[in-house]
Scaffold this motif. Sequence first.
Motif, PDB file in Angstrom:
ATOM      1  N   ALA A  32       0.831  -1.208   0.000  1.00 36.51           N
ATOM      2  CA  ALA A  32       0.000   0.000   0.000  1.00 36.51           C
ATOM      3  C   ALA A  32       0.867   1.260   0.000  1.00 36.51           C
ATOM      4  N   LEU A  33       1.987   1.245   0.749  1.00 36.40           N
ATOM      5  CA  LEU A  33       2.888   2.396   0.741  1.00 36.40           C
ATOM      6  C   LEU A  33       3.428   2.656  -0.664  1.00 36.40           C
ATOM      7  N   ALA A  34       3.802   1.567  -1.366  1.00 38.51           N
ATOM      8  CA  ALA A  34       4.325   1.720  -2.721  1.00 38.51           C
ATOM      9  C   ALA A  34       3.274   2.312  -3.654  1.00 38.51           C
ATOM     10  N   LEU A  35       2.047   1.799  -3.588  1.00 40.44           N
ATOM     11  CA  LEU A  35       0.984   2.306  -4.459  1.00 40.44           C
ATOM     12  C   LEU A  35       0.618   3.748  -4.093  1.00 40.44           C
ATOM     13  N   ARG A  36       0.637   4.062  -2.784  1.00 36.89           N
ATOM     14  CA  ARG A  36       0.376   5.445  -2.389  1.00 36.89           C
ATOM     15  C   ARG A  36       1.450   6.384  -2.934  1.00 36.89           C
ATOM     16  N   GLY A  37       2.686   5.909  -2.925  1.00 34.40           N
ATOM     17  CA  GLY A  37       3.770   6.724  -3.475  1.00 34.40           C
ATOM     18  C   GLY A  37       3.564   7.013  -4.950  1.00 34.40           C
ATOM     19  N   ILE A  38       3.178   5.980  -5.717  1.00 36.90           N
ATOM     20  CA  ILE A  38       2.940   6.171  -7.145  1.00 36.90           C
ATOM     21  C   ILE A  38       1.755   7.107  -7.365  1.00 36.90           C
ATOM     22  N   ALA A  39       0.714   6.955  -6.538  1.00 41.43           N
ATOM     23  CA  ALA A  39      -0.462   7.824  -6.665  1.00 41.43           C
ATOM     24  C   ALA A  39      -0.096   9.277  -6.392  1.00 41.43           C
ATOM     25  N   ALA A  41       2.759  10.631  -6.777  1.00 38.86           N
ATOM     26  CA  ALA A  41       3.556  11.108  -7.912  1.00 38.86           C
ATOM     27  C   ALA A  41       2.652  11.542  -9.062  1.00 38.86           C
ATOM     28  N   GLN A  42       1.620  10.741  -9.343  1.00 41.79           N
ATOM     29  CA  GLN A  42       0.696  11.105 -10.411  1.00 41.79           C
ATOM     30  C   GLN A  42      -0.046  12.395 -10.093  1.00 41.79           C
ATOM     31  N   LEU A  43      -0.256  12.671  -8.802  1.00 39.80           N
ATOM     32  CA  LEU A  43      -0.956  13.887  -8.398  1.00 39.80           C
ATOM     33  C   LEU A  43      -0.018  15.092  -8.281  1.00 39.80           C
ATOM     34  N   GLY A  44       1.286  14.863  -8.454  1.00 37.96           N
ATOM     35  CA  GLY A  44       2.239  15.967  -8.469  1.00 37.96           C
ATOM     36  C   GLY A  44       2.966  16.237  -7.174  1.00 37.96           C
ATOM     37  N   ASP A  45       2.663  15.505  -6.109  1.00 40.70           N
ATOM     38  CA  ASP A  45       3.369  15.695  -4.825  1.00 40.70           C
ATOM     39  C   ASP A  45       4.593  14.777  -4.827  1.00 40.70           C
ATOM     40  N   LEU A  46       5.650  15.210  -5.510  1.00 34.13           N
ATOM     41  CA  LEU A  46       6.798  14.335  -5.752  1.00 34.13           C
ATOM     42  C   LEU A  46       7.611  14.075  -4.490  1.00 34.13           C
ATOM     43  N   ASP A  47       7.726  15.059  -3.615  1.00 28.47           N
ATOM     44  CA  ASP A  47       8.502  14.849  -2.383  1.00 28.47           C
ATOM     45  C   ASP A  47       7.860  13.766  -1.509  1.00 28.47           C
ATOM     46  N   LEU A  80      13.332  11.571 -12.661  1.00 28.60           N
ATOM     47  CA  LEU A  80      13.358  12.139 -14.008  1.00 28.60           C
ATOM     48  C   LEU A  80      12.346  13.271 -14.149  1.00 28.60           C
ATOM     49  N   VAL A  81      11.149  13.036 -13.648  1.00 30.62           N
ATOM     50  CA  VAL A  81      10.101  14.054 -13.749  1.00 30.62           C
ATOM     51  C   VAL A  81      10.494  15.318 -13.000  1.00 30.62           C
ATOM     52  N   GLY A 342       8.687  23.118 -19.442  1.00 35.70           N
ATOM     53  CA  GLY A 342       7.720  23.421 -18.391  1.00 35.70           C
ATOM     54  C   GLY A 342       8.004  22.767 -17.058  1.00 35.70           C
ATOM     55  N   GLU A 343       9.099  21.967 -16.969  1.00 34.89           N
ATOM     56  CA  GLU A 343       9.447  21.310 -15.708  1.00 34.89           C
ATOM     57  C   GLU A 343      10.343  22.220 -14.872  1.00 34.89           C
ATOM     58  N   ALA A 344      10.440  21.914 -13.577  1.00 32.73           N
ATOM     59  CA  ALA A 344      11.296  22.677 -12.662  1.00 32.73           C
ATOM     60  C   ALA A 344      12.678  22.032 -12.621  1.00 32.73           C
TER      61      ALA A 344
END
Length: 406
Positions: A32-39, A41-47, A80-81, A342-344
Motif C-alpha cells: 500500500a505504501l508503494a501504491l500510495r507513493g505512485i499515486a 507522484a501522479q498527483l504531483g506531490d513528488l517529495d 526524471l520528472v 515546463g518542468e522545474a
Amino acid sequence: MDSLITTAGRALASGDALGALNYIALRDDPPALALRGIAMAQLGDLDRAKMLLRRAARAFGPREAVARARCVVAEAEIALVSRDLNWPVKALDSAHGALERHGDRANAAHARYLKSRYLLLIGRLDEAERLLVSFDPSPLSPASRAAHTLVVAGIAMRRLRIKEARAALAQAERAARQARIAPLLAEVESATLVLDTPAARLSARGKERLLRLDDIEMLLASKALVVDASRHVVCHAGKVISLETRPVLFALARALAEAWPGDVPRAALLARAFRARHADESHRARLRVEIGRLRKALNAAAGIDATKGGFALVPRRAHDVAVLAPPTDEAHATVLALLADGEAWSSSALALALGASQRTVQRALDDLTADRKVQALGRGRARRWMAPPVPGFPTTLLLPATLPGG
C-alpha cells in the motif's frame, strides 16, 4: 496480494490516482505504501511520493527483491520528472537486473525505458540509441509504449531524421489513445507540433526565411556549405567541422558566410569577433592570426581569400553558402531550450544536461531571472527554475546532440 491492492494497482495503471487512493489511503503495509507513493507522484506531490516509496522499499523483506526493485524503478521515474539528474543511475541498473532475473519483464522493460529517457535528457544520444537497439517494448503497457516511442522520436529529432521521428510519433499517438490518459496524449501532440514549428532562420545571399526541421534536414543533406549557429558547427557534404570551443573562429565564419558571395570589411570582422570599436595595429594583427586559424579549420570545405577591403569565403565544392540560426537571437538560448519543457530544473541538473559548469549556468539563470524570462522557486538546495513554454521557440536544435556525420 489482496483484492484492494489489485484494484488500486489497476486504477493507477489507468491514470486514476484518486480512485487508487480511495482503496489504500489509510494502509501502511509495504504494498500500500508503494501504491500510495505512485499515486502521489501522479498527483504531483513528488517529495511525498519519494518518501512513501523509500518507506515501502525498506519495509519489504529480504525475500521480496522484486517489490524493492519496483520501488526503485518508481523512484527513478519521479527523479526524471523532477529533473533530479544526479539520482544514482546504478540503482536503476541493479533494479533492472533483479527484475530480469525474477521474470518481471514488464517492469524490467520500464526500467530500460527510463534509462534511455535519462540518456536522451542529458544529450548522450549514442548510449541511448545503443540501449534501444536491443530493447523490446512489447512487455510495456500502452502508456509506457507511448512514452518509449516519444524517446525514439526525441532521438530522431535531435539527429534530424524527421521521417523516422514522424513515424515514432504516430506510434506514440496510437499507444496514448489506447491508454486513454489525457496528459500523455497532450504530450504526444505537443511533440508533434515541434515538427511543424519554425525551428531555425536561414540566411543566404542577403535573404532570410524560417525553416522547419524537415527543411533543415534537406538543407544539411544538400551540397550547400552550412554554418550552423545553433550548434556552432560548419557542415558540408555530410562532414561536420565543430567550432563549439572556438567562439572567435565561429564568429568570423558566420560573418563571412552571411556576406557571401561578397566580402566583409576588416573593421566589421574586428567588431564582430573582438567587439573592437577602435581597431589598432594589435587588433589587425590578431585578426590575421585568427583568419589563419580559420583557414586551417575549414581547409577541407572552404578557403578564405584576402580582398582589397577585407576577407571573403570561397567554398571549394559547394555552390551555395547558408547560415542557420535560431528564429530569434535569444541570450542563453540553450538554457531556455531545456526550461521550455515546463518542468522545474535545478542548476546542477541544467549543468549536467548542457555539459557546462554550474557557475556558468547560474550566471545565465540570474540574467534570465532579471529579464523575467524564468522564475525561481524554493531556496537553497531545493531551489528550482521554470519557464513557461514560448510558442514557436525552437528547442530541438539547441539541445545537446550530434549532427549527422559528426
